[in-house]
Design a protein around this motif. Structure first.
Motif, PDB file in Angstrom:
ATOM      1  N   UNK A 185      43.975  30.745  44.017  1.00 23.38           N
ATOM      2  CA  UNK A 185      44.775  29.675  43.415  1.00 23.38           C
ATOM      3  C   UNK A 185      45.551  28.900  44.483  1.00 23.38           C
ATOM      4  N   UNK A 186      46.087  29.630  45.448  1.00 29.52           N
ATOM      5  CA  UNK A 186      46.881  29.003  46.512  1.00 29.52           C
ATOM      6  C   UNK A 186      46.043  28.046  47.356  1.00 29.52           C
ATOM      7  N   UNK A 187      44.798  28.416  47.597  1.00 32.66           N
ATOM      8  CA  UNK A 187      43.936  27.633  48.481  1.00 32.66           C
ATOM      9  C   UNK A 187      42.975  26.709  47.732  1.00 32.66           C
ATOM     10  N   UNK A 188      42.949  26.808  46.407  1.00 32.27           N
ATOM     11  CA  UNK A 188      41.947  26.129  45.586  1.00 32.27           C
ATOM     12  C   UNK A 188      40.542  26.593  45.961  1.00 32.27           C
ATOM     13  N   UNK A 189      40.413  27.920  46.101  1.00 31.01           N
ATOM     14  CA  UNK A 189      39.148  28.563  46.427  1.00 31.01           C
ATOM     15  C   UNK A 189      38.623  29.294  45.194  1.00 31.01           C
ATOM     16  N   UNK A 190      37.383  29.711  45.246  1.00 32.41           N
ATOM     17  CA  UNK A 190      36.777  30.563  44.224  1.00 32.41           C
ATOM     18  C   UNK A 190      36.714  31.998  44.740  1.00 32.41           C
ATOM     19  N   UNK A 191      36.662  32.952  43.815  1.00 38.05           N
ATOM     20  CA  UNK A 191      36.613  34.368  44.155  1.00 38.05           C
ATOM     21  C   UNK A 191      35.173  34.872  44.092  1.00 38.05           C
ATOM     22  N   UNK A 192      34.773  35.569  45.154  1.00 35.11           N
ATOM     23  CA  UNK A 192      33.434  36.130  45.243  1.00 35.11           C
ATOM     24  C   UNK A 192      33.449  37.572  44.738  1.00 35.11           C
ATOM     25  N   UNK A 193      32.535  37.893  43.838  1.00 29.81           N
ATOM     26  CA  UNK A 193      32.334  39.269  43.403  1.00 29.81           C
ATOM     27  C   UNK A 193      31.219  39.895  44.217  1.00 29.81           C
ATOM     28  N   UNK A 194      31.296  41.208  44.444  1.00 31.92           N
ATOM     29  CA  UNK A 194      30.394  41.833  45.413  1.00 31.92           C
ATOM     30  C   UNK A 194      29.444  42.894  44.869  1.00 31.92           C
ATOM     31  N   UNK A 195      29.224  43.023  43.553  1.00 29.09           N
ATOM     32  CA  UNK A 195      28.311  44.088  43.103  1.00 29.09           C
ATOM     33  C   UNK A 195      26.862  43.790  43.451  1.00 29.09           C
ATOM     34  N   UNK A 196      26.103  44.835  43.758  1.00 28.51           N
ATOM     35  CA  UNK A 196      24.658  44.688  43.904  1.00 28.51           C
ATOM     36  C   UNK A 196      24.001  44.879  42.545  1.00 28.51           C
ATOM     37  N   UNK A 197      22.691  44.792  42.498  1.00 30.10           N
ATOM     38  CA  UNK A 197      21.963  44.843  41.222  1.00 30.10           C
ATOM     39  C   UNK A 197      22.175  46.167  40.499  1.00 30.10           C
ATOM     40  N   UNK A 198      22.128  47.268  41.234  1.00 28.83           N
ATOM     41  CA  UNK A 198      22.287  48.580  40.617  1.00 28.83           C
ATOM     42  C   UNK A 198      23.661  48.707  39.980  1.00 28.83           C
ATOM     43  N   UNK A 199      24.699  48.324  40.707  1.00 33.64           N
ATOM     44  CA  UNK A 199      26.060  48.420  40.183  1.00 33.64           C
ATOM     45  C   UNK A 199      26.247  47.496  38.983  1.00 33.64           C
ATOM     46  N   UNK A 200      25.725  46.270  39.093  1.00 35.16           N
ATOM     47  CA  UNK A 200      25.896  45.302  38.016  1.00 35.16           C
ATOM     48  C   UNK A 200      25.159  45.751  36.757  1.00 35.16           C
ATOM     49  N   UNK A 201      23.923  46.164  36.908  1.00 37.24           N
ATOM     50  CA  UNK A 201      23.108  46.601  35.774  1.00 37.24           C
ATOM     51  C   UNK A 201      23.729  47.805  35.076  1.00 37.24           C
ATOM     52  N   UNK A 202      24.263  48.746  35.857  1.00 39.07           N
ATOM     53  CA  UNK A 202      24.743  50.002  35.309  1.00 39.07           C
ATOM     54  C   UNK A 202      26.237  50.005  34.990  1.00 39.07           C
ATOM     55  N   UNK A 203      26.893  48.864  35.128  1.00 38.45           N
ATOM     56  CA  UNK A 203      28.299  48.774  34.759  1.00 38.45           C
ATOM     57  C   UNK A 203      29.215  49.559  35.666  1.00 38.45           C
ATOM     58  N   UNK A 204      28.881  49.612  36.951  1.00 36.30           N
ATOM     59  CA  UNK A 204      29.709  50.346  37.902  1.00 36.30           C
ATOM     60  C   UNK A 204      30.761  49.413  38.478  1.00 36.30           C
TER      61      UNK A 204
END
Length: 328
Positions: A185-204
Motif C-alpha cells: 500500500x505504501x509503495x503502490x505495489x502488488x503482493x506476490x504469492x509464492x506457492x508451487x503447484x503441489x502446495x496450491x493444489x493441496x491447500x498447504x
C-alpha cells in the motif's frame, strides 16, 4: 513415458520469459501497480518468485521483506539476505516475534502443548508430525518435543490441542502478510504469492496468510520444476538447493512430516500421475511401494482437495443475485 522426473521436462528459458512477460502485464494493466512486494524466506519458492519479479520489472521495482521470528532457523534469514544481494533488490528485515508474543501466538501454542506434555517449558523445542495417511489409515498428528538435555518426547495430539497449536502458529503467516500489504500500500505495489503447484493444489497455505496475494507466478509449476527454474535463473546454491521446510516450529520440520503423504519429489510424481489418469499400480511401480499404498496416496490427495477447497474460495455471497463463485 515412464513415470520419472523426466515428465516435468520444461523449456525453462521460454517459461521464464513467459512468466516475466505475463507478470509485467498483470502488474501494470490488471492490478495497476508500480512494482511488486515479495517476502523471501530463504527457500526456493520465494527465491524463484523474487527472481522472476526482477526479470519482469527490474530490481528497482521489487521490494523484498525478510520476516523472521523466534522459531525461524538462523540460516533462513542468512540465505534470504544472500538472495537479496544477488538480485540487487531493496530489502527490509522485520522481527515479528514481539508482535506474535503480544497477540498470544506463543502463549496459546504452549498452553496446548502443556496439556499434552506438562513438563514442556519455553526452552524446549517442538514440532508436529503427521501419521497414518500413507499407510491408508486416517491421518492423526503427534507432538514431538525435545528437552534441553537432548531427550525426545512424543505424544499423540487430540483434535482440540492440534487445532489450537495450528491456529496459534497461523498467526505467523498472517502477521507476515499484514506487513507485506503495508509496504504494498505504501509503495503502490502488488503482493506476490509464492506457492508451487503441489502446495496450491493441496491447500498447504494459511487463508488470509501466505495464501493471500495479488499474483501467484509459480502456482502452475511442480516443485521439481521450481528447482529447475532456480538453477536456470542462476540463483545462489544455498537457495536453489534448499530442502523444503515449514520453518514454523522450533524443531526442524520437513513438509512431508507435517502435511504431505510423501517427500516432495514423490508427491510431485503422485500428483502428476493422478492428474494424468495413471493407475495406482503404475504409481506404485515408480515409487517402489505397493499398489495399496499408492492408492492411499491418491486418496490422501483427493481428501486434501476436498477438505481445503474453502481456502481457494472468495467470501461466499448469499444475496439472490450473488455472482457464481470463482477461485481466489
Amino acid at each position: 513415458m515412464d513415470l520419472t522426473a523426466d515428465v516435468f521436462g520444461l523449456d525453462y528459458a521460454a517459461e521464464a520469459d513467459r512468466i516475466a512477460g505475463r507478470l509485467r502485464e498483470v502488474t501494470a494493466r490488471e492490478l495497476h501497480k508500480r512494482g511488486l512486494v515479495v517476502a523471501i524466506s530463504g527457500g526456493v519458492d520465494s527465491s524463484v518468485c523474487a527472481a522472476l519479479a526482477v526479470r519482469a520489472l527490474g530490481a528497482q521495482r521489487v521490494f523484498a521483506l525478510i520476516l523472521p521470528e523466534r522459531d525461524s532457523a538462523d540460516e533462513s534469514e542468512r540465505h534470504a539476505r544472500i538472495l537479496a544481494g544477488h538480485l540487487g533488490v531493496r530489502v527490509e528485515t522485520v522481527d515479528i516475534a514481539p508482535t506474535l508474543a503480544a497477540i498470544g501466538c506463543y502463549a496459546a501454542r504452549d498452553e496446548a502443548v502443556r496439556r499434552v506434555l506438562p513438563d514442556y517449558v519455553e526452552d524446549w523445542r517442538m514440532k508436529i508430525v503427521i501419521a497414518g495417511g500413507r499407510e491408508g489409515a486416517i491421518n492423526h498428528f503427534d507432538l514431538v518435543a525435545q528437552s534441553p538435555d537432548g531427550r525426545t518426547h512424543e505424544r499423540t495430539l487430540g483434535l482440540a490441542d492440534y487445532l489450537q497449536i495450528v491456529a496459534a502458529t497461523s498467526f505467523k503467516q498472517r502477521v507476515r502478510k499484514t506487513l507485506e500489504y503495508y509496504h504494498a500500500d505504501r509503495l503502490n505495489y502488488a503482493v506476490v504469492g509464492t506457492p508451487n503447484r503441489l502446495e496450491y493444489d493441496q491447500g498447504f497455505f494459511v487463508k488470509n496468510g501466505d495464501g493471500s496475494a495479488d499474483v501467484k507466478p509459480i502456482a502452475h509449476l511442480y516443485k521439481t520444476q521450481v528447482y529447475g527454474m532456480a538453477r536456470h535463473l542462476g540463483l545462489p546454491d544455498c537457495v536453489a538447493s534448499a530442502a523444503p521446510t515449514t520453518d514454523t516450529y522450533s524443531l526442524a520440520q520437513g513438509q512431508d512430516e507435517f502435511y504431505f503423504a510423501l517427500p516432495w519429489a514423490q508427491m510431485d510424481l503422485a500428483l502428476w500421475a493422478l492428474e494424468h489418469g495413471l493407475a495406482a499400480a503404475e504409481l506404485g511401480n515408480a515409487l517402489r511401494i505397493s499398489e495399496a499404498a499408492a492408492e492411499a496416496v491418491y486418496a490422501d490427495i483427493r481428501n486434501k482437495r476436498r477438505s481445503t477447497r474453502y481456502l481457494h474460495l472468495p467470501p461466499l455471497l448469499l444475496g439472490p443475485d450473488a455472482p457464481a463463485e470463482t477461485p481466489a
